[in-house]
Design a protein around this motif. Sequence first.
Motif, PDB file in Angstrom:
ATOM      1  N   PHE A   1     -21.487  64.407  -8.567  1.00  0.00           N
ATOM      2  CA  PHE A   1     -20.858  65.419  -7.715  1.00  0.00           C
ATOM      3  C   PHE A   1     -20.356  66.631  -8.502  1.00  0.00           C
ATOM      4  O   PHE A   1     -19.678  67.487  -7.952  1.00  0.00           O
ATOM      5  CB  PHE A   1     -19.715  64.802  -6.901  1.00  0.00           C
ATOM      6  CG  PHE A   1     -20.192  63.772  -5.926  1.00  0.00           C
ATOM      7  CD1 PHE A   1     -20.874  64.158  -4.781  1.00  0.00           C
ATOM      8  CD2 PHE A   1     -19.983  62.421  -6.164  1.00  0.00           C
ATOM      9  CE1 PHE A   1     -21.333  63.214  -3.876  1.00  0.00           C
ATOM     10  CE2 PHE A   1     -20.430  61.463  -5.265  1.00  0.00           C
ATOM     11  CZ  PHE A   1     -21.115  61.860  -4.122  1.00  0.00           C
ATOM     12  N   TYR A   2     -20.674  66.679  -9.793  1.00  0.00           N
ATOM     13  CA  TYR A   2     -20.314  67.788 -10.671  1.00  0.00           C
ATOM     14  C   TYR A   2     -18.830  68.132 -10.554  1.00  0.00           C
ATOM     15  O   TYR A   2     -18.420  69.216 -10.139  1.00  0.00           O
ATOM     16  CB  TYR A   2     -21.179  69.021 -10.387  1.00  0.00           C
ATOM     17  CG  TYR A   2     -21.235  69.953 -11.569  1.00  0.00           C
ATOM     18  CD1 TYR A   2     -21.914  69.602 -12.726  1.00  0.00           C
ATOM     19  CD2 TYR A   2     -20.581  71.177 -11.544  1.00  0.00           C
ATOM     20  CE1 TYR A   2     -21.950  70.441 -13.822  1.00  0.00           C
ATOM     21  CE2 TYR A   2     -20.599  72.033 -12.633  1.00  0.00           C
ATOM     22  CZ  TYR A   2     -21.289  71.661 -13.761  1.00  0.00           C
ATOM     23  OH  TYR A   2     -21.317  72.498 -14.849  1.00  0.00           O
ATOM     24  N   ARG A   3     -18.023  67.151 -10.920  1.00  0.00           N
ATOM     25  CA  ARG A   3     -16.578  67.358 -10.949  1.00  0.00           C
ATOM     26  C   ARG A   3     -16.028  66.619 -12.164  1.00  0.00           C
ATOM     27  O   ARG A   3     -16.655  65.690 -12.680  1.00  0.00           O
ATOM     28  CB  ARG A   3     -15.916  66.884  -9.662  1.00  0.00           C
ATOM     29  CG  ARG A   3     -16.146  65.440  -9.370  1.00  0.00           C
ATOM     30  CD  ARG A   3     -15.629  65.047  -8.022  1.00  0.00           C
ATOM     31  NE  ARG A   3     -16.026  63.660  -7.804  1.00  0.00           N
ATOM     32  CZ  ARG A   3     -15.535  62.897  -6.886  1.00  0.00           C
ATOM     33  NH1 ARG A   3     -14.593  63.334  -6.092  1.00  0.00           N
ATOM     34  NH2 ARG A   3     -15.943  61.666  -6.756  1.00  0.00           N
ATOM     35  N   GLY A   4     -14.874  67.035 -12.623  1.00  0.00           N
ATOM     36  CA  GLY A   4     -14.317  66.402 -13.807  1.00  0.00           C
ATOM     37  C   GLY A   4     -12.838  66.699 -13.954  1.00  0.00           C
ATOM     38  O   GLY A   4     -12.275  67.553 -13.275  1.00  0.00           O
ATOM     39  N   VAL A   5     -12.236  65.971 -14.888  1.00  0.00           N
ATOM     40  CA  VAL A   5     -10.819  66.169 -15.167  1.00  0.00           C
ATOM     41  C   VAL A   5     -10.580  66.057 -16.670  1.00  0.00           C
ATOM     42  O   VAL A   5     -11.119  65.183 -17.344  1.00  0.00           O
ATOM     43  CB  VAL A   5      -9.913  65.171 -14.400  1.00  0.00           C
ATOM     44  CG1 VAL A   5     -10.165  63.742 -14.832  1.00  0.00           C
ATOM     45  CG2 VAL A   5      -8.449  65.545 -14.550  1.00  0.00           C
ATOM     46  N   MET A   6      -9.816  67.009 -17.174  1.00  0.00           N
ATOM     47  CA  MET A   6      -9.369  66.982 -18.559  1.00  0.00           C
ATOM     48  C   MET A   6      -7.858  66.791 -18.532  1.00  0.00           C
ATOM     49  O   MET A   6      -7.151  67.474 -17.789  1.00  0.00           O
ATOM     50  CB  MET A   6      -9.683  68.297 -19.271  1.00  0.00           C
ATOM     51  CG  MET A   6      -9.129  68.326 -20.696  1.00  0.00           C
ATOM     52  SD  MET A   6      -9.141  69.959 -21.461  1.00  0.00           S
ATOM     53  CE  MET A   6      -8.012  70.869 -20.412  1.00  0.00           C
ATOM     54  N   LEU A   7      -7.393  65.852 -19.327  1.00  0.00           N
ATOM     55  CA  LEU A   7      -5.958  65.607 -19.462  1.00  0.00           C
ATOM     56  C   LEU A   7      -5.577  65.856 -20.916  1.00  0.00           C
ATOM     57  O   LEU A   7      -6.220  65.334 -21.833  1.00  0.00           O
ATOM     58  CB  LEU A   7      -5.623  64.176 -19.045  1.00  0.00           C
ATOM     59  CG  LEU A   7      -5.898  63.846 -17.579  1.00  0.00           C
ATOM     60  CD1 LEU A   7      -5.864  62.345 -17.353  1.00  0.00           C
ATOM     61  CD2 LEU A   7      -4.898  64.549 -16.678  1.00  0.00           C
ATOM     62  N   GLN A   8      -4.536  66.649 -21.129  1.00  0.00           N
ATOM     63  CA  GLN A   8      -4.045  66.934 -22.467  1.00  0.00           C
ATOM     64  C   GLN A   8      -2.732  66.208 -22.684  1.00  0.00           C
ATOM     65  O   GLN A   8      -1.917  66.105 -21.767  1.00  0.00           O
ATOM     66  CB  GLN A   8      -3.827  68.438 -22.649  1.00  0.00           C
ATOM     67  CG  GLN A   8      -5.102  69.233 -22.567  1.00  0.00           C
ATOM     68  CD  GLN A   8      -4.831  70.723 -22.607  1.00  0.00           C
ATOM     69  OE1 GLN A   8      -3.967  71.221 -21.893  1.00  0.00           O
ATOM     70  NE2 GLN A   8      -5.572  71.440 -23.444  1.00  0.00           N
ATOM     71  N   GLY A   9      -2.547  65.719 -23.910  1.00  0.00           N
ATOM     72  CA  GLY A   9      -1.321  64.998 -24.224  1.00  0.00           C
ATOM     73  C   GLY A   9      -1.324  64.532 -25.659  1.00  0.00           C
ATOM     74  O   GLY A   9      -1.868  65.206 -26.533  1.00  0.00           O
ATOM     75  N   GLU A  10      -0.732  63.356 -25.868  1.00  0.00           N
ATOM     76  CA  GLU A  10      -0.627  62.816 -27.227  1.00  0.00           C
ATOM     77  C   GLU A  10      -1.049  61.363 -27.276  1.00  0.00           C
ATOM     78  O   GLU A  10      -0.873  60.616 -26.308  1.00  0.00           O
ATOM     79  CB  GLU A  10       0.806  62.976 -27.735  1.00  0.00           C
ATOM     80  CG  GLU A  10       1.180  64.427 -27.913  1.00  0.00           C
ATOM     81  CD  GLU A  10       2.494  64.623 -28.650  1.00  0.00           C
ATOM     82  OE1 GLU A  10       3.174  63.631 -28.977  1.00  0.00           O
ATOM     83  OE2 GLU A  10       2.832  65.791 -28.895  1.00  0.00           O
ATOM     84  N   PHE A  11      -1.607  60.988 -28.418  1.00  0.00           N
ATOM     85  CA  PHE A  11      -2.044  59.623 -28.683  1.00  0.00           C
ATOM     86  C   PHE A  11      -1.057  58.913 -29.604  1.00  0.00           C
ATOM     87  O   PHE A  11      -0.476  59.529 -30.492  1.00  0.00           O
ATOM     88  CB  PHE A  11      -3.410  59.621 -29.381  1.00  0.00           C
ATOM     89  CG  PHE A  11      -4.566  59.863 -28.455  1.00  0.00           C
ATOM     90  CD1 PHE A  11      -5.227  58.794 -27.864  1.00  0.00           C
ATOM     91  CD2 PHE A  11      -5.006  61.148 -28.198  1.00  0.00           C
ATOM     92  CE1 PHE A  11      -6.304  59.012 -27.019  1.00  0.00           C
ATOM     93  CE2 PHE A  11      -6.086  61.370 -27.354  1.00  0.00           C
ATOM     94  CZ  PHE A  11      -6.736  60.312 -26.768  1.00  0.00           C
ATOM     95  N   GLU A  12      -0.905  57.625 -29.380  1.00  0.00           N
ATOM     96  CA  GLU A  12      -0.157  56.744 -30.280  1.00  0.00           C
ATOM     97  C   GLU A  12      -1.106  55.639 -30.708  1.00  0.00           C
ATOM     98  O   GLU A  12      -1.904  55.157 -29.899  1.00  0.00           O
ATOM     99  CB  GLU A  12       1.027  56.088 -29.565  1.00  0.00           C
ATOM    100  CG  GLU A  12       2.103  57.024 -29.106  1.00  0.00           C
ATOM    101  CD  GLU A  12       3.146  56.263 -28.292  1.00  0.00           C
ATOM    102  OE1 GLU A  12       3.835  55.381 -28.856  1.00  0.00           O
ATOM    103  OE2 GLU A  12       3.239  56.548 -27.085  1.00  0.00           O
ATOM    104  N   ILE A  13      -0.985  55.189 -31.951  1.00  0.00           N
ATOM    105  CA  ILE A  13      -1.777  54.059 -32.432  1.00  0.00           C
ATOM    106  C   ILE A  13      -0.885  52.827 -32.387  1.00  0.00           C
ATOM    107  O   ILE A  13       0.162  52.788 -33.045  1.00  0.00           O
ATOM    108  CB  ILE A  13      -2.295  54.305 -33.861  1.00  0.00           C
ATOM    109  CG1 ILE A  13      -3.259  55.496 -33.868  1.00  0.00           C
ATOM    110  CG2 ILE A  13      -3.017  53.087 -34.400  1.00  0.00           C
ATOM    111  CD1 ILE A  13      -2.810  56.626 -34.678  1.00  0.00           C
ATOM    112  N   LEU A  14      -1.281  51.852 -31.574  1.00  0.00           N
ATOM    113  CA  LEU A  14      -0.502  50.622 -31.418  1.00  0.00           C
ATOM    114  C   LEU A  14      -1.213  49.475 -32.126  1.00  0.00           C
ATOM    115  O   LEU A  14      -2.407  49.259 -31.914  1.00  0.00           O
ATOM    116  CB  LEU A  14      -0.329  50.292 -29.931  1.00  0.00           C
ATOM    117  CG  LEU A  14       0.237  51.411 -29.048  1.00  0.00           C
ATOM    118  CD1 LEU A  14       0.295  50.963 -27.599  1.00  0.00           C
ATOM    119  CD2 LEU A  14       1.608  51.852 -29.538  1.00  0.00           C
TER     120      LEU A  14
END
Length: 141
Positions: A76-89
């Motif tokens: 359907f030619y749609r998308g989402v980008m989410l920006q944030g931070e990563f943690e290594i667990l």
Amino acid sequence: MMRDAVKTIGNLIDKQSIGYISSIDEDGFPATKAMFAPRIREGIKVFYFTSNTSSLRVSHYRENPKGCIYFCDRRFYRGVMLQGEFEILEEHDIKEKMWREGDTLYYPLGIDDPDYCVLKFTAKKGRYYSQLKSETFLVTD
């Protein structure tokens, strides 16, 4: 404008078998790779992926936790980008919670394999694209 961002975006994400994660490399450039879909998703704010502790992405996040994740629905030619931070667990409890049958293919020593970790991503804002329109939004609890 989306009526219910959590539902709309959550449905898009849940239908994808892969997503893309990006980090910032040592030269300050974005670096992106495909990953299996997150094992756990809490709304559209928190996502958990499994990874190798020795991976390039993990080394990037140790230096700079900022990153983004992206999911797209090619049909359907749609998308989402989410920006944030990563943690290594690396705690046993979260690694055990994420563990699935067959993971020994990637982590031969099992849950306590030192090369097995969990990437926790916490989104701060996002951008959704659908029907030739884009919308930027903040991610709240």
